[in-house]
Scaffold this motif. Structure first.
Motif, PDB file in Angstrom:
ATOM      1  N   VAL A 147       0.854  -1.199   0.000  1.00 28.42           N
ATOM      2  CA  VAL A 147       0.000   0.000   0.000  1.00 28.42           C
ATOM      3  C   VAL A 147       0.892   1.252   0.000  1.00 28.42           C
ATOM      4  N   VAL A 148       1.948   1.220   0.799  1.00 22.29           N
ATOM      5  CA  VAL A 148       2.873   2.367   0.848  1.00 22.29           C
ATOM      6  C   VAL A 148       3.513   2.573  -0.531  1.00 22.29           C
ATOM      7  N   ARG A 149       3.906   1.461  -1.181  1.00 19.59           N
ATOM      8  CA  ARG A 149       4.507   1.548  -2.521  1.00 19.59           C
ATOM      9  C   ARG A 149       3.523   2.152  -3.521  1.00 19.59           C
ATOM     10  N   LEU A 150       2.285   1.672  -3.477  1.00 21.48           N
ATOM     11  CA  LEU A 150       1.272   2.166  -4.424  1.00 21.48           C
ATOM     12  C   LEU A 150       0.993   3.652  -4.187  1.00 21.48           C
ATOM     13  N   ALA A 151       0.891   4.043  -2.920  1.00 20.28           N
ATOM     14  CA  ALA A 151       0.618   5.452  -2.593  1.00 20.28           C
ATOM     15  C   ALA A 151       1.740   6.350  -3.126  1.00 20.28           C
ATOM     16  N   THR A 152       2.981   5.899  -2.987  1.00 21.01           N
ATOM     17  CA  THR A 152       4.122   6.684  -3.476  1.00 21.01           C
ATOM     18  C   THR A 152       4.048   6.820  -4.989  1.00 21.01           C
ATOM     19  N   LEU A 153       3.694   5.716  -5.641  1.00 21.32           N
ATOM     20  CA  LEU A 153       3.636   5.675  -7.108  1.00 21.32           C
ATOM     21  C   LEU A 153       2.583   6.632  -7.666  1.00 21.32           C
ATOM     22  N   ILE A 154       1.418   6.680  -7.035  1.00 21.97           N
ATOM     23  CA  ILE A 154       0.341   7.531  -7.582  1.00 21.97           C
ATOM     24  C   ILE A 154       0.272   8.884  -6.871  1.00 21.97           C
ATOM     25  N   GLY A 155       1.155   9.085  -5.885  1.00 21.11           N
ATOM     26  CA  GLY A 155       1.196  10.365  -5.169  1.00 21.11           C
ATOM     27  C   GLY A 155      -0.047  10.627  -4.345  1.00 21.11           C
ATOM     28  N   SER A 156      -0.517   9.602  -3.642  1.00 17.40           N
ATOM     29  CA  SER A 156      -1.752   9.784  -2.860  1.00 17.40           C
ATOM     30  C   SER A 156      -1.484   9.622  -1.365  1.00 17.40           C
ATOM     31  N   PRO A 157      -2.322  10.259  -0.524  1.00 20.46           N
ATOM     32  CA  PRO A 157      -2.224   9.959   0.906  1.00 20.46           C
ATOM     33  C   PRO A 157      -2.853   8.609   1.214  1.00 20.46           C
ATOM     34  N   ILE A 158      -2.492   8.071   2.371  1.00 25.56           N
ATOM     35  CA  ILE A 158      -3.138   6.859   2.887  1.00 25.56           C
ATOM     36  C   ILE A 158      -3.981   7.327   4.065  1.00 25.56           C
ATOM     37  N   GLU A 159      -5.259   6.992   4.058  1.00 24.55           N
ATOM     38  CA  GLU A 159      -6.103   7.407   5.192  1.00 24.55           C
ATOM     39  C   GLU A 159      -6.581   6.187   5.967  1.00 24.55           C
ATOM     40  N   ILE A 160      -6.313   6.211   7.263  1.00 21.84           N
ATOM     41  CA  ILE A 160      -6.776   5.115   8.131  1.00 21.84           C
ATOM     42  C   ILE A 160      -8.243   5.376   8.436  1.00 21.84           C
ATOM     43  N   ASN A 161      -9.087   4.412   8.109  1.00 24.01           N
ATOM     44  CA  ASN A 161     -10.519   4.587   8.361  1.00 24.01           C
ATOM     45  C   ASN A 161     -11.067   3.257   8.863  1.00 24.01           C
ATOM     46  N   LEU A 162     -11.243   3.179  10.178  1.00 21.98           N
ATOM     47  CA  LEU A 162     -11.545   1.891  10.817  1.00 21.98           C
ATOM     48  C   LEU A 162     -13.023   1.722  11.125  1.00 21.98           C
ATOM     49  N   PHE A 163     -13.484   0.486  10.988  1.00 24.74           N
ATOM     50  CA  PHE A 163     -14.858   0.166  11.388  1.00 24.74           C
ATOM     51  C   PHE A 163     -14.913   0.063  12.912  1.00 24.74           C
ATOM     52  N   HIS A 164     -13.961  -0.670  13.489  1.00 24.99           N
ATOM     53  CA  HIS A 164     -13.859  -0.813  14.951  1.00 24.99           C
ATOM     54  C   HIS A 164     -12.836   0.235  15.404  1.00 24.99           C
ATOM     55  N   ARG A 165     -13.345   1.440  15.567  1.00 28.23           N
ATOM     56  CA  ARG A 165     -12.439   2.582  15.692  1.00 28.23           C
ATOM     57  C   ARG A 165     -11.988   2.818  17.129  1.00 28.23           C
ATOM     58  N   SER A 166     -10.697   3.073  17.301  1.00 24.02           N
ATOM     59  CA  SER A 166     -10.195   3.570  18.586  1.00 24.02           C
ATOM     60  C   SER A 166      -8.933   4.379  18.293  1.00 24.02           C
ATOM     61  N   ILE A 167      -8.687   5.382  19.132  1.00 21.90           N
ATOM     62  CA  ILE A 167      -7.523   6.242  18.901  1.00 21.90           C
ATOM     63  C   ILE A 167      -6.248   5.413  18.974  1.00 21.90           C
ATOM     64  N   ARG A 168      -6.229   4.456  19.922  1.00 22.11           N
ATOM     65  CA  ARG A 168      -5.050   3.619  20.082  1.00 22.11           C
ATOM     66  C   ARG A 168      -4.742   2.845  18.795  1.00 22.11           C
ATOM     67  N   ARG A 169      -5.793   2.233  18.229  1.00 21.69           N
ATOM     68  CA  ARG A 169      -5.578   1.456  16.993  1.00 21.69           C
ATOM     69  C   ARG A 169      -5.116   2.357  15.856  1.00 21.69           C
ATOM     70  N   GLU A 170      -5.731   3.528  15.744  1.00 24.57           N
ATOM     71  CA  GLU A 170      -5.336   4.451  14.666  1.00 24.57           C
ATOM     72  C   GLU A 170      -3.846   4.778  14.780  1.00 24.57           C
ATOM     73  N   ARG A 171      -3.400   4.990  16.023  1.00 25.44           N
ATOM     74  CA  ARG A 171      -1.974   5.350  16.233  1.00 25.44           C
ATOM     75  C   ARG A 171      -1.065   4.179  15.910  1.00 25.44           C
ATOM     76  N   VAL A 172      -1.493   2.970  16.307  1.00 21.82           N
ATOM     77  CA  VAL A 172      -0.677   1.773  16.033  1.00 21.82           C
ATOM     78  C   VAL A 172      -0.523   1.596  14.519  1.00 21.82           C
TER      79      VAL A 172
END
Ligand code: PTJ
Length: 252
Positions: free
Chosen positions: A87-112
């Motif tokens: 995913v990091v490789r693809l994002a670099t290739l197309i110049g896009s951000p990666i956005e974390i968007n969780l169904f089971h959301r918690s601040i801790r998980r987002e940070r991890v």
């Protein structure tokens, strides 16, 4: 667990191992293992390989990503655990951000997840701050909160392993949606603009190869590829490919 490379189910077992390790560090939730099991069942019906219809969808997805003004890759726990580096490789290739968007959301998980992606080399990781949040209407879960610099202003969103609610809401918000989902019958698959019915562990590396191949094509050629695509027709083709694969077993 140390799985022998000679085991006939080596690939599948090592993917399960990766998910359970990711569960132990909080990247994946227990529900993610159930979701993966459902995916595996559909993968069997594809013979655990990328179908012709999935390859077709990948070309269209690559053309769409290359012609979009602001593409964004949305990730959840399973995607980061299974194909974080790709995913990091693809994002670099197309110049896009990666956005974390969780169904089971918690601040801790987002940070991890964010620190794991950054360790893999990601520069632009969104979805961990409340500051820039906007709401995508029509989503029952916390996934409705998105970053205004990411999904909020994106024209195209790549959503591997998504829930149907959000796929529908993103479409209603007039975004192009590229789904990667092994279940061709899921609401996500049905509402997406482009559905890649394939295992994310094969689909993201394949998408990188296709984007690399299509990079030199003109914008006019790329737009022609996206315009001539009928997603529902392509999903019907996937279903026929599954049926043909099963028929092969009848004659074995
Ligand atoms: O990390 P979180 O909190 O955002 O949660 C992630 C899960 C996956 C638990 C959450 O998004 C969820 O519950 O998803 P669903 O609604 O179960 O949908 C997952 C879809 O992905 C299903 O249609 C599965 O068939 C499909 N799927 C599962 N594993 C794969 C897959 N598709 C492609 N590749 C896979 N490896």
């Amino acid at each position: 667990m140390n799985i022998s490379r000679h085991h006939p189910r080596y690939l599948s077992l090592s993917v399960r191992e990766r998910l359970t390790e990711a569960l132990s560090v909080g990247i994946v939730v227990p529900q993610g293992l159930i979701a993966h099991g459902r995916g595996e069942a559909f993968d069997y019906l594809l013979g655990e390989k990328t179908s012709l219809s999935a390859s077709k969808a990948m070309s269209v997805a690559a053309a769409l990503l290359l012609t979009s003004n602001h593409p964004v890759i949305s990730v959840n726990g399973n995607t980061v655990a299974l194909v974080g580096a790709d995913v990091v490789r693809l994002a670099t290739l197309i110049g896009s951000p990666i956005e974390i968007n969780l169904f089971h959301r918690s601040i801790r998980r987002e940070r991890v997840l964010a620190s794991y992606l950054r360790r893999l080399g990601a520069r632009d990781v969104l979805g961990t701050t409340k500051k820039a949040q906007v709401t995508v209407s029509g989503i029952a879960s916390l996934r409705r909160r998105v970053d205004v610099r990411g999904i909020g202003s994106a024209d195209t969103v790549l959503i591997p392993l998504e829930d149907g609610d959000r796929a529908e809401a993103l479409k209603r918000a007039r975004k192009k949606v590229i789904a990667i989902d092994l279940n061709p019958l899921s609401r996500t698959s049905q509402v997406a603009s482009v559905t890649i019915v394939d295992n994310v562990v094969r689909a993201i590396p394949a998408l990188i190869r296709v984007v690399n191949r299509m990079h030199s094509m003109s914008r006019i050629e790329l737009l022609r590829i996206t315009r001539n695509f009928d997603n529902h027709k392509n999903i019907r083709r996937t279903l026929r490919e599954m049926i043909e694969y099963l028929k092969g077993w009848q004659t074995n």
